[in-house]
Design an enzyme around this catalytic site. Sequence first.
Site, mmCIF file in Angstrom:
data_model
loop_
_atom_site.group_PDB
_atom_site.id
_atom_site.type_symbol
_atom_site.label_atom_id
_atom_site.label_comp_id
_atom_site.label_asym_id
_atom_site.label_seq_id
_atom_site.Cartn_x
_atom_site.Cartn_y
_atom_site.Cartn_z
ATOM 1 N N HIS A 49 0.665 -1.138 0.205
ATOM 2 C CA HIS A 49 -0.015 -0.134 -0.344
ATOM 3 C C HIS A 49 0.835 1.214 -0.108
ATOM 4 O O HIS A 49 2.447 0.971 0.415
ATOM 5 C CB HIS A 49 -0.734 0.081 1.465
ATOM 6 C CG HIS A 49 -1.319 -1.263 2.020
ATOM 7 N ND1 HIS A 49 -3.238 -1.060 2.031
ATOM 8 C CD2 HIS A 49 -1.570 -2.377 2.045
ATOM 9 C CE1 HIS A 49 -3.509 -2.184 1.724
ATOM 10 N NE2 HIS A 49 -2.035 -2.324 1.858
ATOM 11 N N TYR A 50 -0.126 2.619 -0.777
ATOM 12 C CA TYR A 50 1.309 4.246 0.477
ATOM 13 C C TYR A 50 0.023 4.608 0.894
ATOM 14 O O TYR A 50 -1.140 3.924 1.214
ATOM 15 C CB TYR A 50 1.227 4.608 -1.837
ATOM 16 C CG TYR A 50 -0.057 4.986 -2.191
ATOM 17 C CD1 TYR A 50 -1.159 6.032 -1.295
ATOM 18 C CD2 TYR A 50 0.305 4.982 -3.309
ATOM 19 C CE1 TYR A 50 -2.117 5.886 -2.663
ATOM 20 C CE2 TYR A 50 -0.470 5.455 -4.094
ATOM 21 C CZ TYR A 50 -1.478 6.198 -3.640
ATOM 22 O OH TYR A 50 -3.108 6.471 -4.850
ATOM 23 N N THR A 51 0.483 5.454 1.978
ATOM 24 C CA THR A 51 -0.540 5.694 2.557
ATOM 25 C C THR A 51 -1.569 6.901 1.965
ATOM 26 O O THR A 51 -1.849 7.472 2.417
ATOM 27 C CB THR A 51 0.372 6.481 4.525
ATOM 28 O OG1 THR A 51 1.432 6.950 3.303
ATOM 29 C CG2 THR A 51 1.062 5.125 4.283
ATOM 30 N N GLU A 118 2.291 -0.789 4.654
ATOM 31 C CA GLU A 118 2.148 0.070 3.939
ATOM 32 C C GLU A 118 3.751 1.809 4.328
ATOM 33 O O GLU A 118 4.189 1.566 5.017
ATOM 34 C CB GLU A 118 0.967 1.043 4.797
ATOM 35 C CG GLU A 118 0.071 0.903 5.312
ATOM 36 C CD GLU A 118 -1.234 1.079 4.337
ATOM 37 O OE1 GLU A 118 -0.436 1.884 3.275
ATOM 38 O OE2 GLU A 118 -2.093 1.161 4.699
ATOM 39 N N HIS A 165 -2.694 -2.917 -3.681
ATOM 40 C CA HIS A 165 -4.216 -3.025 -3.187
ATOM 41 C C HIS A 165 -4.788 -2.679 -3.983
ATOM 42 O O HIS A 165 -5.715 -3.567 -4.096
ATOM 43 C CB HIS A 165 -3.646 -1.850 -2.136
ATOM 44 C CG HIS A 165 -5.217 -2.156 -1.307
ATOM 45 N ND1 HIS A 165 -5.356 -0.738 -0.571
ATOM 46 C CD2 HIS A 165 -5.917 -2.896 -1.058
ATOM 47 C CE1 HIS A 165 -6.588 -0.966 -0.128
ATOM 48 N NE2 HIS A 165 -6.936 -1.749 -0.458
ATOM 49 N N ASP A 175 -3.554 2.204 -4.409
ATOM 50 C CA ASP A 175 -1.836 2.367 -4.434
ATOM 51 C C ASP A 175 -1.343 0.711 -4.671
ATOM 52 O O ASP A 175 -2.357 -0.220 -4.662
ATOM 53 C CB ASP A 175 -1.709 2.946 -3.508
ATOM 54 C CG ASP A 175 -3.184 1.839 -1.982
ATOM 55 O OD1 ASP A 175 -3.764 1.841 -2.703
ATOM 56 O OD2 ASP A 175 -2.984 0.991 -0.928
#
Length: 276
Positions: A49-51, A118, A165, A175
Amino acid sequence: MKKWGFVLLALLLAGCVSEKGVIDKEGYQLDTRHAAQAAYPRIKVLVIHYTADDFDVSLATLTDKQVSAHYLIPANPPLHRGKPRIWQLVPEQELAWHAGPSFWRGATRINDTSIGIELENRGWRNTAAGKQFAPFAPAQITALIPLVKDILTRYNIAPQNVVAHADIAPQRKDDPGPLFPWQALAAQGIGAWPDAARVAFYLNGRSAYEPVETASLLDLLARYGYDVNPQMTPAQQKRVIMAFQMHFRPALWNGVADAESQAIAEALLEKYGQAG
C-alpha cells in the site's frame, strides 16, 4: 548404563524430563508428535500500500481504531546502527485491517490471509494532465526489500500473491500506483513479472497499443486472479484493466484493452498458472 536408564525412566515418569514433542504447560501437557496433514498456512498474500499522507498522520491513522497494517515504512527511514528502521504496528500472527473488501485468485476476506505493508507516500494529485503519482524514495525501497524477503521466506508466499492494494480492490484503490518499482523488485526475487521474450511471443508482431476486445483481456485477467464478473459496467471493467496495467505495464495505464496488455497477461498465466 543400566542404572542410568532406570534413573532416566524414573525422572520421565515423575515429569522431570520431557518427552520429545511433548510440551509442559501450567496445568496440562501438549503432545505435538502427530501433526495433521490437512493443515495450511494462514498467510498466503502480501499486500503493498501507500499511505497517501505524511508519516506522522499515517502513523496516527494506522494506530487508531479504524484501520491498521502490519508494517509502516517512512519515506526516508532513519538509520540506526547503519540499518533503516521500520515500524511494526501489528504482529504478523494477528489480523490487520488493511485490505478492506477485496478479492484475489478466488479468495475474499484478504485481511484474514495476508500481511499488509504501508509505505509513506503522498499518493496522487489531480493535474491538468490527470492523476500524477508521487515517486518512492530509493531509501524506502532499500528498506522494503529485506523485510519482504523475510516475509516471503517465512510463509512461502508465491510470487503471484505479492500484490498491490489496487490488484485486490481495483474499484476502490490505486495504491501503490504506477511508480512503484515492481519490475526492479521482481529482479530481486520479489513478486511476479512476465518474461520479456514470452510477451514478445504473444504480441506476435502487433503494435503494443493495438486495440483488442475488452472481454478477451478481462477473461485473461479473471483467470490470473482479478475480480471480474459479467455484471460489471464499462467503467468498472476499465478500473480492473487500469489496476493490471499500473502493476505490469506502467508506461500506459489508461484502462484500454490493447495488444501488449493482452500479451503480458498471457505470459503471466503461462509462467504462474491461473487462479484456482
